[in-house]
Structure formats: C-alpha cells, structure tokens
Design an enzyme around this catalytic site. Structure first.
Site, mmCIF file in Angstrom:
data_model
loop_
_atom_site.group_PDB
_atom_site.id
_atom_site.type_symbol
_atom_site.label_atom_id
_atom_site.label_comp_id
_atom_site.label_asym_id
_atom_site.label_seq_id
_atom_site.Cartn_x
_atom_site.Cartn_y
_atom_site.Cartn_z
ATOM 1 N N GLN A 122 0.807 -1.219 0.000
ATOM 2 C CA GLN A 122 0.000 0.000 0.000
ATOM 3 C C GLN A 122 0.843 1.272 0.000
ATOM 4 O OE1 GLN A 122 -2.827 -0.299 3.248
ATOM 5 N NE2 GLN A 122 -3.794 -2.119 2.378
ATOM 6 N N HIS A 186 -1.317 0.717 5.411
ATOM 7 C CA HIS A 186 -1.899 1.799 6.222
ATOM 8 C C HIS A 186 -0.928 2.959 6.478
ATOM 9 C CE1 HIS A 186 -5.322 -0.855 8.075
ATOM 10 N NE2 HIS A 186 -5.174 -1.040 6.766
ATOM 11 N N GLU A 282 -15.252 5.503 7.906
ATOM 12 C CA GLU A 282 -15.732 6.693 8.614
ATOM 13 C C GLU A 282 -15.509 7.982 7.846
ATOM 14 O OE1 GLU A 282 -14.697 5.028 13.132
ATOM 15 O OE2 GLU A 282 -13.789 6.895 12.401
ATOM 16 N N TYR A 292 -10.196 9.956 18.106
ATOM 17 C CA TYR A 292 -11.248 9.386 17.255
ATOM 18 C C TYR A 292 -11.409 7.873 17.428
ATOM 19 C CZ TYR A 292 -12.120 13.985 15.642
ATOM 20 O OH TYR A 292 -12.500 15.312 15.634
ATOM 21 N N TYR A 303 -11.355 -8.904 9.834
ATOM 22 C CA TYR A 303 -11.670 -9.561 8.562
ATOM 23 C C TYR A 303 -12.054 -11.023 8.786
ATOM 24 C CZ TYR A 303 -9.755 -5.369 6.458
ATOM 25 O OH TYR A 303 -9.527 -4.057 6.103
#
Length: 409
Positions: A122, A186, A282, A292, A303
């Site tokens: 990623q 991430h 979100e 948060y 998952y």
C-alpha cells in the site's frame, strides 16, 4: 482526449429548492427530497448507530445535467491529483513519479528530482498539494512511504517545480513519522494547507496488531493527523496532549487508515475519511486535540469476523464519526465542492470510493449527513482521489489509470 459521457438526470424527482442555501453558519445546501438509502447490502455487524443518520442516510439525486469525460486512461496507479493555475493537473503515481496532464490528455514525462519511495503493497508516492503561493514560489508538498532503519514510515517532502515543469528542484524531506514498522500497509496519507499556512498530514497506524495500539499513544505519530510548518516543525497553536513525551506536532489521534482530508469551504473546518476494517469506514469532522477512537471503538470487525477489542462502538472521551459505512466503500481522497456551476452541490463532500467503485456525494445539514448519492458507479473504477479545479469542475483519478473531468454539461 478520450471522451466518455455519464449523464445524471432528474429521474422523476422534482427537487424544489435544491439550489437554495439554508441560512445557517455551516452553509448547508438543501439536497431536496430523499429516497431509500443507496446501500442495500447486508451489514457485517449488528452494531447500532449512535444517532439517526449516522449510517445509511437517505438517497439523493443530482438534478443538474452532468457530464463526465475521461481526459486520459494512460496513467499508472495514480494516487493524488492537484490542479495547477494554468489548468493542467499535477498527478502522483504510486511507483514514485510525479507527472503533469493537460486538459487534452497529454501526459508529461516524470518530473526528475523526486526522492525514492517504497512502493510495496500500500506504499508509494501518495498525497500532494500546492503551496498557496505557488504562483510565485512554485513549491509543492507530498507524502510518501520511505524505508528507514527499523522499517517503513510515512514521510513528507517539498520541492520547487522548475520553470520548464520538467523537474523538482531542491527536493527535501521535511518530516518523518517517528515510529518505523515493518508493515507496508496503512500509511494514510493526504496533505493539505490550513488557513494559517501550516500543513495537515494524515498518517495511518500500519495495520498490524502490534502497531494498532500506537494510534492511542501520544508518543507515536502512527494513527494521527499532524500539523507542521512548511519546514517540518510542529506548528504553533497545536493542541497539548497531556501524556508524558507527547509529540508536539499531534493534531488528533485514534485513526486507522486516513486517506482523505478536506477543508470545508464555509466553516474552514477539517474533515477526514478513514478506512475501517470489515465495516466501519468513517467520515470525521476533525476537532484539534480529540481522540477518534481506533482501535478502542469501531463500527467494524476483524476480517476474520471476530470482534475488535471489547467490541464496543462508543466510549466516553472518544469521538463518534459523523458518518460510517457497513459494508465498506473504502473512502480515499475527497474534496468539498465550492463552485457555483452546480448550485445543489455547494458544500457537498465528494469522496473517492475504492472497493465500491464510485464517487460518494454527501450533503449535510447541521454537520450531519442529509443525503447520499453514488456517482459514476457504472464506470467500474477504483476512485483514489478527487479535487476541484479553479474552473469549478471536479477531477478524479482511479487506480486503473484514468483521469476524469466532471462538470455541468
């Protein structure tokens, strides 16, 4: 230029007043009548929203006739897009290249001088933005994944675009996350300027079970939004986190994989999009100094299907999302519409959806979602980023290499 048209027409809904602004401080635009939610899939969890409209808001439909054009399909995994003053588009490609695309679809060679990135999984060359004074200083800023001792990090760089638009001059890494990790997932990561001339940067928590708790640690930059100067130092006026050793650049904490940041054109507030796990994507209205919640609270599950932590969605002291999705849409780059060509879109939020392959349109009333629409769903594209040009058109890039222009017909 490759042209493909997608028309969004009024389909039996006469949305009276949909172009008139409400008289409120948030500049909300009345979305008109709403229908059943656009999401009809089975949720992954039985979690209940904290308030009405927090998920599966009523559907809305654009009544203005809209046209989408594919400017090019020749990009390679584009990740970020920014609008240049002359109408061309500055695009990052995941593998580590920055290119310029004309309105006619001509793609430049990669600009030279860009520091190496780690494009595994990623990672890669990620978010990008222009200096507010770009017309005079030609400075740009971008985020990327970098290999350092101990693992991979999210980093921020800056440089000057050369006068002939072929190179990045004096590229400098100005900020590095303080927590290397072997994961290649991430990273976040978007970057933009706030109204004070400082940079806001979103950083992911790197996905792995051992890294997740660091989203709740004020001594780590993982799972945070940071606010820094253009030289990479902590910006003045940042909130003070009370933990011993708290980083002075922290703006908010408790984020998972925040791939979208946008400034509301009327209120000036920061909003954020964030990937959840299985369920629980979100949209957050960001208030400095707030937490948060990830991974303590979430509207998603692992998952594998098991609960995350205590399996709770609310806890005192932790912020609720303004909106969440279950099943996920995988929200990425986003922008508020600040144009006048499509009045009913004013102050609406447009978000690239990856796994659900469309552009999300959210309309708001009093900082809550008043309606949701799915645009360009028939294109079958993973929409990675979206921005508005000075011509008031929306421009979106997709993982499959397309650059779209979306505007009133």
């Amino acid at each position: 230029m490759i042209i493909q048209k997608s028309i969004f027409l009024l389909a039996g809904i006469l949305a009276l007043g949909s172009c008139s602004n409400n008289d409120n401080v948030d500049g909300d635009t009345d979305p008109g009548p709403t229908g059943p939610p656009v999401e009809t899939g089975t949720p992954n969890t039985s979690y209940q929203p904290a308030f009405s409209g927090q998920t599966r808001a009523g559907s809305i439909q654009t009544t203005t006739e809209i046209e989408s054009k594919i400017i090019t399909n020749g990009l390679s995994a584009p990740w970020g897009v920014a609008y240049l003053p002359d109408g061309r588009l500055l695009v990052t490609e995941k593998a580590g290249k920055i290119k310029i695309v004309t309105q006619e679809g001509v793609i430049s060679n990669a600009l030279t001088g860009v520091p190496a990135v780690n494009p595994a999984e990623q990672g890669g060359l990620l978010g990008i933005c222009l200096d507010p004074a770009f017309a005079t200083n030609r400075m740009i800023y971008w985020t990327f994944s970098e290999i350092v001792a101990g693992g991979n990090i999210t980093a921020v760089a800056k440089g000057r675009i050369s006068d002939n638009y072929t190179a990045i001059e004096n590229a400098t890494v100005i900020y590095r996350s303080n927590t290397p990790h072997p994961s290649a997932k991430h990273y976040g990561s978007r970057i933009l300027f706030d109204k004070t001339g400082n940079l806001l940067v979103s950083i992911g928590e790197r996905s792995d079970i051992d890294a997740r708790p660091l989203a709740q640690s004020a001594t780590s930059s993982l799972g945070k939004i940071v606010r820094i100067t253009t030289n990479g130092q902590a910006a003045s006026g940042n909130p003070a986190f009370t933990a011993t050793g708290a980083l002075s650049e922290l703006y908010t904490m408790g984020h998972r994989n925040p791939q979208g940041l946008a400034i509301h054109p009327t209120t000036g507030e920061l909003w954020e999009s964030e990937h959840g796990p299985r369920g629980g994507d979100e949209i957050n209205r960001i208030n400095p100094g707030k937490n948060y919640g990830w991974p303590t609270i979430t509207y998603g599950i692992e998952y594998s299907g098991t609960k995350i932590g205590d399996g709770i969605t609310q806890k005192e002291g932790l912020e609720q999302p303004v909106y969440y999705w279950d099943p996920v849409v995988s929200p990425s780059g986003m922008t508020f519409y600040a144009g006048k060509r499509v009045p009913e879109w004013q102050n609406n939020l447009f978000i690239g959806s990856l796994s659900a392959t469309h552009i999300v349109r959210l309309a708001f009333k009093d900082n809550k979602v008043a309606g949701e629409e799915r645009l360009l769903a028939s294109e079958g594209q993973r929409f990675r980023d979206i921005t508005q040009g000075k011509d008031e058109a929306l421009y979106a890039v997709t993982d499959q290499g397309r650059l779209y222009r979306i505007d009133k017909k």
